[in-house]
Scaffold this motif. Structure first.
Motif, PDB file in Angstrom:
ATOM      1  N   GLN A  29      -8.423  26.799   7.613  1.00 58.99           N
ATOM      2  CA  GLN A  29      -7.727  25.888   8.513  1.00 58.99           C
ATOM      3  C   GLN A  29      -7.781  24.452   8.002  1.00 58.99           C
ATOM      4  OE1 GLN A  29      -5.849  26.782  11.105  1.00 58.99           O
ATOM      5  NE2 GLN A  29      -6.324  28.911  10.551  1.00 58.99           N
TER       6      GLN A  29
ATOM      7  N   LEU B 213      -5.161  24.115   5.257  1.00 56.60           N
ATOM      8  CA  LEU B 213      -3.834  23.977   5.866  1.00 56.60           C
ATOM      9  C   LEU B 213      -3.633  22.563   6.404  1.00 56.60           C
ATOM     10  CD1 LEU B 213      -3.515  27.354   7.856  1.00 56.60           C
ATOM     11  CD2 LEU B 213      -2.448  26.755   5.664  1.00 56.60           C
ATOM     12  N   PHE B 214      -4.658  22.031   7.061  1.00 53.23           N
ATOM     13  CA  PHE B 214      -4.558  20.687   7.621  1.00 53.23           C
ATOM     14  C   PHE B 214      -4.425  19.637   6.522  1.00 53.23           C
ATOM     15  CE2 PHE B 214      -6.757  16.770   8.935  1.00 53.23           C
ATOM     16  CZ  PHE B 214      -6.001  16.419  10.053  1.00 53.23           C
TER      17      PHE B 214
ATOM     18  N   GLN C 238       0.227  21.494   6.249  1.00 53.26           N
ATOM     19  CA  GLN C 238       0.820  22.699   6.831  1.00 53.26           C
ATOM     20  C   GLN C 238       0.316  22.883   8.266  1.00 53.26           C
ATOM     21  OE1 GLN C 238       0.849  26.152   4.045  1.00 53.26           O
ATOM     22  NE2 GLN C 238      -0.298  24.822   2.648  1.00 53.26           N
ATOM     23  N   ASP C 239       0.936  23.844   8.968  1.00 48.93           N
ATOM     24  CA  ASP C 239       0.531  24.107  10.347  1.00 48.93           C
ATOM     25  C   ASP C 239      -0.901  24.624  10.386  1.00 48.93           C
ATOM     26  OD1 ASP C 239       2.982  23.343  11.300  1.00 48.93           O
ATOM     27  OD2 ASP C 239       3.819  25.371  11.289  1.00 48.93           O
ATOM     28  N   SER C 240      -1.742  23.968  11.171  1.00 49.20           N
ATOM     29  CA  SER C 240      -3.147  24.353  11.296  1.00 49.20           C
ATOM     30  C   SER C 240      -3.516  24.432  12.764  1.00 49.20           C
ATOM     31  CB  SER C 240      -4.057  23.346  10.587  1.00 49.20           C
ATOM     32  OG  SER C 240      -5.420  23.616  10.843  1.00 49.20           O
ATOM     33  N   MET C 241      -4.447  25.333  13.069  1.00 52.98           N
ATOM     34  CA  MET C 241      -4.920  25.472  14.437  1.00 52.98           C
ATOM     35  C   MET C 241      -5.829  24.312  14.833  1.00 52.98           C
ATOM     36  SD  MET C 241      -5.906  29.540  14.257  1.00 52.98           S
ATOM     37  CE  MET C 241      -6.775  29.443  15.821  1.00 52.98           C
TER      38      MET C 241
ATOM     39  N   GLY D 180      -7.174  20.094  14.430  1.00 51.91           N
ATOM     40  CA  GLY D 180      -6.812  18.720  14.111  1.00 51.91           C
ATOM     41  C   GLY D 180      -8.024  17.945  13.635  1.00 51.91           C
TER      42      GLY D 180
END
Length: 438
Positions: free
Chosen positions: A354, A357-358, A362-365, A367
């Motif tokens: 994650q 991705l962050f 890219q889209d990450s669950m 923040g």
């Protein structure tokens, strides 16, 4: 002689200095010598009384050395060094650390809380939880996904962390209540197991309690964990089968808490560390210092003869158990490795993926606040554990070297002394390990 308490244990007697949390296992006949010395008789008078009763001469020098090394006998070091070589300084009372206790609970109330009906009820609740999991295996959390909350990540992570600490406190409170029921003082302290930060209940005085009360004290924490985990299973089962309508965040939180409880229960089966499971096994087998004896046995397998630890003082029955237990000790290491591979690494990879991705847009669950939450909790747990682990390694190494130096100097001094009479009785006094529950 310092004041001491004692309790028969099979063919031996366990003596304890509760103030310093030091315990020894001595032959039954050795207690006669201690009572004579405690009554103010000289060493010579104590030996004569022993000879009259047992028709043999005790190896009083080694016996007093062992007692002096652990602080049960106050020895004039100048005289002792001139006669039989150096002696170890008495182990001082443990430095007080910030701790908590439940001494405000009366022993009567504590005994009711750990009575047989209560224990049976707890076992039935755990059995019900196991039945529900067998009925619906989907209730079990998935290590790589459970703590990756798809909603309210930071809030649910902090809630899981805080409620897990509450669960740990309940686990340790169960140990302390059981110790209180046995009339044994206990306290809650912060410690470590290897590099992992843990909360421990120090109840070393439990060795002076009957075996049944020791079993209850050792199993109480894991049993209450099982009860709470089963309650989470019941709520999740009812939610999955339409008997409850829980909000999504509540279901996620309960699954996360169930995961932490299952990990803690598995942790207690690590027999290569002083966990609840280890103390239960050691008590059942009647061994006073099974862990240290096993580790010495394994070290002796790979060491040269001159550097091996002398285990001649360990009873033959216990040495047979040590040989078998060494297999379980190695098996525990294997379980820990498998837990790292199938639980720890998937969990860490989930967070790392994650973060990748962050970081790459890219889209990450998760923040930025979510990653800060993970970092802060990681530093608190892993950093604190590493600090305490390093300190314990330093202290144990320093103590081991001090005792090795004392034994080496003593052996040199003894080499010039006349040999003991042929009918001299050896009175070994192995240390009994402390009982710190995790």
């Amino acid at each position: 002689m310092r004041p001491f308490d004692h309790r028969p244990e099979g063919d031996a007697v366990i003596i304890g200095d509760v103030e310093r949390q030091v315990f020894l296992s001595i032959p039954v006949e050795g207690l006669d010598l201690l009572h004579s010395l405690a009554a103010g008789k000289s060493v010579g008078e104590a030996v004569r009384l022993y000879e009259e009763k047992y028709s043999e001469t005790p190896d009083i020098t080694d016996f007093l050395d062992a007692l002096g090394d652990e602080g049960f006998v106050e020895i004039d070091e100048k005289i002792a060094a001139a006669v039989a070589g150096p002696v170890a300084a008495a182990t001082p009372a443990r430095k007080p650390r910030r701790s908590w206790s439940l001494n405000w609970i009366s022993p009567t109330v504590a005994r009711r809380l750990v009575s047989l009906p209560v224990m049976i009820a707890c076992v039935l609740i755990v059995a019900a939880g196991v039945y529900l999991v067998v009925d619906d295996p989907g209730l079990l959390p998935t290590p790589g996904e459970t703590l990756l909350f798809p909603i309210h990540f930071a809030a649910l992570t902090w809630a899981t962390f805080i409620l897990t600490l509450v669960g740990v406190a309940i686990h340790e409170a169960a140990h302390m209540i059981a110790a209180r029921a046995a009339g044994v003082p206990s306290r809650l302290v912060i410690g470590n197991q290897l590099y992992i930060l843990v909360v421990q209940t120090d109840m070393s005085g439990i060795w002076l309690a009957p075996k049944r009360q020791r079993f209850v004290a050792f199993i109480a924490g894991t049993l209450i964990d099982g009860v709470l985990a089963s309650s989470f299973v019941l709520a999740l089962w009812a939610n999955r089968h339409g008997y409850l309508q829980l909000p999504e965040w509540v279901g996620l939180l309960l699954t996360a808490l169930l995961f932490t409880y299952l990990v803690r229960i598995i942790w207690q089966s690590f027999l290569f560390m002083r966990t609840d499971g280890y103390y239960i096994v050691a008590t059942a087998l009647g061994c006073r210092n099974l862990m240290s004896d096993t580790e010495d046995f394994l070290r002796n397998l790979v060491r040269r003869r001159k550097s091996r630890v002398d285990q001649s003082g360990v009873p033959k029955r216990e040495m047979r158990i040590v040989r078998w237990y060494s297999v379980a000790w190695l098996g525990g290491r294997l379980i820990a490795l498998l837990m790292l591979v199938f639980v720890g690494i998937p969990l860490l990879w989930g967070f790392l993926y994650q973060f990748i991705l962050f970081a790459t847009g890219q889209d990450s669950m998760m923040g930025s606040i979510d990653f800060v939450t993970v970092a802060v909790i990681g530093v608190l747990l892993d950093g604190g554990g590493l600090l305490l682990w390093g300190r314990s390694l330093y202290q144990s190494t320093r103590e081991r070297r001090r005792r090795q130096a004392i034994r080496s100097d003593r052996a040199k001094a003894r080499a010039a002394m006349p040999a003991a009479p042929a009918n001299t009785a050896a009175l070994a006094a192995p240390v009994v390990e402390p009982s710190g529950q995790q």
